[in-house]
Design an enzyme around this catalytic site. Structure first.
Site, PDB file in Angstrom:
ATOM      1  N   LYS A  65       0.793  -1.225   0.000  1.00  0.00           N
ATOM      2  CA  LYS A  65       0.000   0.000   0.000  1.00  0.00           C
ATOM      3  C   LYS A  65       0.832   1.284   0.000  1.00  0.00           C
ATOM      4  CE  LYS A  65      -4.525  -0.967   0.195  1.00  0.00           C
ATOM      5  NZ  LYS A  65      -5.549  -0.290  -0.626  1.00  0.00           N
ATOM      6  N   SER A 322       0.186  -9.869  -0.505  1.00  0.00           N
ATOM      7  CA  SER A 322       0.046  -8.409  -0.461  1.00  0.00           C
ATOM      8  C   SER A 322       0.328  -7.771   0.892  1.00  0.00           C
ATOM      9  CB  SER A 322      -1.360  -8.006  -0.915  1.00  0.00           C
ATOM     10  OG  SER A 322      -2.342  -8.603  -0.093  1.00  0.00           O
TER      11      SER A 322
END
Length: 524
Positions: A65, A322
């Site tokens: 992110k 992720s």
């Protein structure tokens, strides 16, 4: 959505050339690192395919992110930087914004759901330091976003969207840029987790421009599948509720821009359940010695489902791991559910006659299989109800087990896919019983190896009725059980010799105060 509709959503970026330019110009490496693309040897061998893991858990904030967040923030004008930024996030985007704020010397207000893992909340405060103010609001990302929108207007700050923003999407797309550079060879499919869609929108746009033959497959939790439903209905849907296990992707509505890009470039979306996610978390740990968060393992869970449908086609797949911002206290739940998610554990409720010999017939039906859990409390004079978990290798073995129980005229209820049983009922078997007279309570330890519990059960003295039994395989090198045996008082010395002959470490818990309060029906 066609090109005209995409142009309406983002007039300047309707064509792939414009997107490519944005992605190539994305400024992410001030804070991000190029993460490794690693072969997962054990998973590859099991699936009959080459499995590559893109390790975004290696980022400074343990998530991809920060790429998009920083790319957005570094591109702000001096005036916008002076006013500060605001963001809404379930945790990982928040950490990216916090790191960016500290690096750029910019004030940031970050609104997080009250359900966000504490590890993420603490990390945001630590990364941002004096530059960051954390606000907790609502139960999901959408709730936090509503509060962030209100604060944004009230304080005149720049909103850093976690997914539906051109700069954010371009920053996330650099993950795909790295994958294609790191692996220029055969790549049949790329699996990407989906929450709001920023990561997959950027990655799909880049990959389809450079390697259009590579399939882009999104993966969502079955209880947070806003993108899958939107693509199915060809319109953005709003979910009434989202599941919170995979909190990093718990989004009620995907972005307008991310939806448009996914409609153009994503080949398919796979939905996976909690058990499959837990199994994927274990797979990543076994191959990479890293524990991803639930959303971080989504892509691997989808990859496994896809590979199973292809029956070991010898293809090459890549999955984005992720993020790895996991609360430690979730690990117990994950470990328990991973076996079921991998179809390595079958869970049954078995009813056997409350009579001599029926327990041995039950053990015989199990054969040499390892028992993963055994819960029983005497409650009926004619029938015994047992909750049992058994290690299996396939769904076919699970069906064969049920058939073996039925061949003994036992009642069988398959609970392997029953959420209520797995989450709650397995822990609620017990209580006082008027039938449990002359009961002694003992705790035993024995070597944890295949068949150990079955052999232990077989050695139990046939003259003493088992009135309580609890065992759960915890992955240690020794097993621990709690057993209640009905032993008449005049046979207690014989029982002592029996326990000594077993040779297992044990402890008499018959006078334990909690047992007296919750389970014992009469003085011992």
């Amino acid at each position: 959505m066609n090109a005209a509709a995409l142009a309406t959503a983002s007039p300047a970026l309707a064509d792939d050339h414009a997107w490519l330019r944005r992605i190539l110009e994305a400024r992410v490496y001030d804070v991000a690192r190029e993460t490794s693309l690693d072969v997962a040897p054990a998973l590859s061998e099991r699936l009959g395919a080459t499995v590559l893991l893109k390790r975004e858990d290696q980022q400074p904030v343990h998530s991809f992110k920060l790429r998009g967040a920083y790319n957005k923030m570094v591109g702000l004008s001096p005036q916008e930087r002076a006013r500060g930024v605001i963001a809404a996030s379930a945790g990982n985007h928040a950490q990216g914004v916090a790191l960016g704020a500290a690096r750029l010397g910019m004030h940031a207000v970050i609104v997080m759901p009250a359900t966000a893992p504490q590890v993420k909340v603490d990390a945001v405060r630590q990364l941002g330091g004096e530059w960051v103010e954390v606000v907790l609001a609502g139960d999901s990302y959408s709730d936090a976003q509503a509060e962030a929108n209100r604060l944004c207007q009230a304080r005149d700050m720049t909103f850093v969207h976690p997914f539906d923003d051109e700069a954010v999407i371009a920053g996330q797309a650099t993950v795909a840029m790295e994958i294609l550079r790191q692996h220029p060879g055969r790549l049949d499919a790329l699996f990407v987790p989906i929450g709001g869609g920023g990561l997959i929108a950027g990655m799909a746009t880049y990959v389809k421009a450079i390697r259009p033959e590579v399939k882009i497959i999104g993966v969502q939790a079955i209880d947070s599948d806003a993108m899958a439903q939107s693509l199915d209905t060809k319109a953005r849907v709003v979910l009434h509720e989202v599941g919170l296990f995979a909190d990093g992707t718990a989004v009620k509505q995907v972005g307008a821009l991310t939806y448009a890009l996914c409609q153009r470039h994503v080949d398919a979306v796979i939905r996976v359940d909690t058990d499959a996610i837990c199994a994927a978390m274990r797979d990543v740990f076994q191959d990479a010695r890293s524990v991803p968060e639930p959303s971080g393992a989504l892509a691997v869970a989808g990859l496994k489902a896809y590979a199973a449908s292809r029956h070991g086609a010898g293809e090459t797949y890549a999955a984005v791991v992720s993020g790895a911002n996991l609360n430690f206290d979730r690990l117990r739940f994950v470990a328990e559910r991973a076996e079921v998610g991998e179809q390595r554990e079958a869970v049954f409720a078995v009813t056997i006659p409350e009579e001599r010999g029926s327990f041995r017939r039950f053990c015989a039906a199990l054969g040499d299989r390892s028992i993963t859990e055994f819960n029983y409390r005497i409650s009926d004079a004619s029938q015994a109800h047992i909750f049992v978990g058994i290690q299996i290798r396939s769904r076919e073995e699970r069906e064969a087990l049920a058939a073996a129980f039925r061949a003994q005229s036992f009642g069988v209820l398959d609970l392997t896919d029953d959420e209520l049983a797995k989450l709650h009922l397995r822990h609620m078997i017990g209580g006082r019983s008027a039938l449990a007279h002359d009961e002694l309570l003992y705790r035993f330890e024995f070597p944890e190896r295949p068949g150990a519990l079955t052999r232990f059960l077989a050695r139990m003295h046939p003259d003493w009725n088992i009135s309580l039994f609890h065992y759960r395989n915890q992955g240690a090198d020794y097993g621990r059980i709690l057993v209640g045996l009905q032993v008449p008082r005049h046979e207690r010395s014989l029982f002592a010799r029996f326990v000594e002959g077993l040779g297992y470490p044990c402890r008499d818990e018959s006078m334990h105060p909690a047992y007296a309060l919750l389970l014992r029906s009469e003085p011992t």
